[in-house]
Design a protein around this motif. Structure first.
Motif, PDB file in Angstrom:
ATOM      1  N   THR A   1      20.888 -13.787  -9.427  1.00 21.35           N
ATOM      2  CA  THR A   1      21.685 -13.816  -8.204  1.00 21.35           C
ATOM      3  C   THR A   1      22.326 -15.185  -8.056  1.00 21.35           C
ATOM      4  O   THR A   1      21.875 -16.168  -8.650  1.00 21.35           O
ATOM      5  CB  THR A   1      20.846 -13.525  -6.947  1.00 21.35           C
ATOM      6  N   GLY A   2      23.373 -15.235  -7.246  1.00 22.05           N
ATOM      7  CA  GLY A   2      24.028 -16.504  -6.974  1.00 22.05           C
ATOM      8  C   GLY A   2      24.764 -16.427  -5.657  1.00 22.05           C
ATOM      9  O   GLY A   2      25.127 -15.332  -5.197  1.00 22.05           O
ATOM     10  N   ASN A   3      24.935 -17.568  -5.025  1.00 23.35           N
ATOM     11  CA  ASN A   3      25.607 -17.627  -3.727  1.00 23.35           C
ATOM     12  C   ASN A   3      27.103 -17.838  -3.910  1.00 23.35           C
ATOM     13  O   ASN A   3      27.541 -18.596  -4.785  1.00 23.35           O
ATOM     14  CB  ASN A   3      25.023 -18.760  -2.886  1.00 23.35           C
ATOM     15  N   THR A   4      27.855 -17.190  -3.069  1.00 23.65           N
ATOM     16  CA  THR A   4      29.299 -17.347  -3.086  1.00 23.65           C
ATOM     17  C   THR A   4      29.852 -17.071  -1.696  1.00 23.65           C
ATOM     18  O   THR A   4      29.109 -16.645  -0.807  1.00 23.65           O
ATOM     19  CB  THR A   4      29.944 -16.405  -4.117  1.00 23.65           C
TER      20      THR A   4
ATOM     21  N   THR B   1      24.848 -13.703  -1.056  1.00 21.71           N
ATOM     22  CA  THR B   1      24.143 -13.833  -2.331  1.00 21.71           C
ATOM     23  C   THR B   1      24.476 -12.579  -3.128  1.00 21.71           C
ATOM     24  O   THR B   1      24.263 -11.461  -2.645  1.00 21.71           O
ATOM     25  CB  THR B   1      22.625 -13.946  -2.129  1.00 21.71           C
ATOM     26  N   GLN B   2      25.041 -12.780  -4.299  1.00 24.75           N
ATOM     27  CA  GLN B   2      25.474 -11.662  -5.126  1.00 24.75           C
ATOM     28  C   GLN B   2      24.602 -11.487  -6.350  1.00 24.75           C
ATOM     29  O   GLN B   2      23.963 -12.439  -6.818  1.00 24.75           O
ATOM     30  CB  GLN B   2      26.909 -11.904  -5.614  1.00 24.75           C
ATOM     31  N   TYR B   3      24.580 -10.254  -6.856  1.00 25.84           N
ATOM     32  CA  TYR B   3      23.969 -10.006  -8.161  1.00 25.84           C
ATOM     33  C   TYR B   3      24.887 -10.594  -9.232  1.00 25.84           C
ATOM     34  O   TYR B   3      26.109 -10.460  -9.171  1.00 25.84           O
ATOM     35  CB  TYR B   3      23.817  -8.506  -8.409  1.00 25.84           C
ATOM     36  N   THR B   4      24.305 -11.259 -10.211  1.00 26.75           N
ATOM     37  CA  THR B   4      25.066 -11.788 -11.334  1.00 26.75           C
ATOM     38  C   THR B   4      24.391 -11.337 -12.624  1.00 26.75           C
ATOM     39  O   THR B   4      23.325 -10.713 -12.605  1.00 26.75           O
ATOM     40  CB  THR B   4      25.126 -13.319 -11.292  1.00 26.75           C
TER      41      THR B   4
ATOM     42  N   TYR C   1      22.836 -13.063 -14.604  1.00 30.65           N
ATOM     43  CA  TYR C   1      21.590 -13.804 -14.838  1.00 30.65           C
ATOM     44  C   TYR C   1      20.626 -13.732 -13.666  1.00 30.65           C
ATOM     45  O   TYR C   1      19.587 -14.375 -13.674  1.00 30.65           O
ATOM     46  CB  TYR C   1      21.907 -15.262 -15.161  1.00 30.65           C
TER      47      TYR C   1
ATOM     48  N   ASP D   1      29.453 -15.463   3.675  1.00 29.77           N
ATOM     49  CA  ASP D   1      28.607 -16.225   2.747  1.00 29.77           C
ATOM     50  C   ASP D   1      27.536 -15.263   2.251  1.00 29.77           C
ATOM     51  O   ASP D   1      26.729 -14.787   3.057  1.00 29.77           O
ATOM     52  CB  ASP D   1      27.963 -17.418   3.452  1.00 29.77           C
TER      53      ASP D   1
END
Length: 123
Positions: free
Chosen positions: A107-110, A100-103, A105, A98
């Protein structure tokens, strides 16, 4: 997407030991938790052990005292040391992360799963 690569499975006799490793990669800002799950033939996938970035661990009752999960945050790697293996530990073992990634926009969790690693405990 987070990419997980597992290694370390194989064949071992009852009472023996194996160590699984799993490396996570892919624009990771932070790993929040990693864990191991397993699926035996004809059975549902079940939790084996998890560890959070803060070091909190959780184990299935069936592996407590025999398996140890640990992580190396600097290497984005989680390990599962399996001792005193039993025939009922035979399964495909999957790593899960689990993160948190850079996106684009922020960051987002995946979450991501490894490809699975066969562990056979047999005499």
């Amino acid at each position: 997407q987070v990419h997980l690569v597992e290694s370390g499975g194989g064949l071992v006799q009852p009472g023996g030991s194996l160590r699984l490793s799993c490396v996570a990669s892919g624009m990771i800002f932070r790993i929040n938790a990693m864990g191991w799950y397993r699926q035996a033939p004809g059975k549902q996938r079940e939790l084996v052990a998890t560890v959070t970035t803060g070091g909190t661990t959780n184990y299935a009752d069936s592996v407590k005292g025999r398996f140890t999960i640990s992580e190396d945050n600097a290497k984005n790697t989680v390990y599962l040391q399996m001792n005193r293996l039993k025939t009922e530990d035979t399964a495909v073992y999957y790593c899960k992360a689990d993160v948190t990634q850079y996106t684009s926009y922020g960051t987002g969790n995946t979450e991501g799963w490894g490809q699975g690693n066969q562990v056979n405990v047999s005499s």
